[in-house]
Design an enzyme around this catalytic site. Sequence first.
Site, PDB file in Angstrom:
ATOM      1  CE  LYS A  51     -11.523 -57.156  33.536  1.00  0.00           C
ATOM      2  NZ  LYS A  51     -12.209 -57.155  32.244  1.00  0.00           N
ATOM      3  CD  GLN A  95     -13.864 -59.779  30.373  1.00  0.00           C
ATOM      4  OE1 GLN A  95     -13.918 -58.862  31.184  1.00  0.00           O
ATOM      5  NE2 GLN A  95     -12.744 -60.084  29.748  1.00  0.00           N
ATOM      6  CG  ASP A 118     -13.560 -52.346  29.473  1.00  0.00           C
ATOM      7  OD1 ASP A 118     -12.437 -52.443  29.997  1.00  0.00           O
ATOM      8  OD2 ASP A 118     -14.350 -53.295  29.346  1.00  0.00           O
TER       9      ASP A 118
HETATM   10  N1  GUN Z   1     -11.506 -58.897  26.864  1.00  0.00           N
HETATM   11  C1  GUN Z   1     -10.159 -58.880  26.858  1.00  0.00           C
HETATM   12  N2  GUN Z   1      -9.704 -57.779  27.471  1.00  0.00           N
HETATM   13  C2  GUN Z   1     -10.782 -57.086  27.872  1.00  0.00           C
HETATM   14  C3  GUN Z   1     -10.950 -55.853  28.553  1.00  0.00           C
HETATM   15  O1  GUN Z   1     -10.010 -55.139  28.924  1.00  0.00           O
HETATM   16  N3  GUN Z   1     -12.226 -55.483  28.794  1.00  0.00           N
HETATM   17  C4  GUN Z   1     -13.282 -56.221  28.376  1.00  0.00           C
HETATM   18  N4  GUN Z   1     -14.495 -55.761  28.642  1.00  0.00           N
HETATM   19  N5  GUN Z   1     -13.164 -57.357  27.745  1.00  0.00           N
HETATM   20  C5  GUN Z   1     -11.914 -57.774  27.503  1.00  0.00           C
END
Ligand code: GUN
Length: 280
Positions: A51, A95, A118
Amino acid sequence: MQIIDGKELARIIRSNLKEEVEQLKEKGIQPKLAVIMVGDDKASKVYVRNKSKACEEIGILYEEYLLEETTTMDELLSLINKLNEDETINGILVQSPLPKGLDANVAFRTISPKKDVDGFNPINVGKLSLNQDCFVSCTPYGIIKMLESKNIEIEGKHAVIIGRSNIVGKPLIQCLLNKNATVTVCHSKTQNLGEITKTADILVAAIGKPKFVTEDMVKDNAVVIDVGINRTDEGKLVGDVDFENVSKKASYITPVPGGVGPMTVAMLMVNVVKAAKNNM
Ligand code: GUN
């Protein structure tokens, strides 16, 4: 059989976003993402790194908050609240998974819906189910873009999703319904799973079990989308689909790696730019 190349599609999306961000900057708008990670989950570190690299490439400012495993819920929520109030930040992401004892759902609902890139805040989840403008969870959003990139018809088709997670399966139900698919959701308690998956025009595997979907579970010419990212004992990445055999039957299939994964990150970037534009 055609492969849907998520890596290439994600590259094009990032390249278009880079141009858009340059134009926004000329208008004095600087998109900025804040990422919070608690503890040091190995897979999360890789995702967070991807990211940050995407932000750098596109010209989105990026701030990372790495919190100790021992962080309390109060500490986490007060950081989220501080970032909610910071006008220079457009997008906030916590996350997951969080360490034991921390409640991700409480964290997600504390993120301002306007900064919830998200799409995990219940306000955005609810708006998606009402087919209203909102932040759409990145993996389902990326899957729809992949289908659209190949002009694959969704309307009227039978889409079968294996997996009902809050992050992928459930929001994908709404995304596909909003495109007028007939949607069936299968999960660990589903009986006669293979009989159901065999009726799918579009089959999405989001279970987290390596090579779970075998050729006998797939209809001829089905579109197969593989959300799984599983690491084998030898360190190789494999999906939830037995690619080698299923690809012989499918009309379209996504590879792992290079399929849904890069699209998830690209759609996060789309959401951060959308958040910045919403503030204009
Ligand atoms: N953990 C696994 N996939 C994701 C995601 O798309 N966003 C977040 N924040 N955590 C994750």
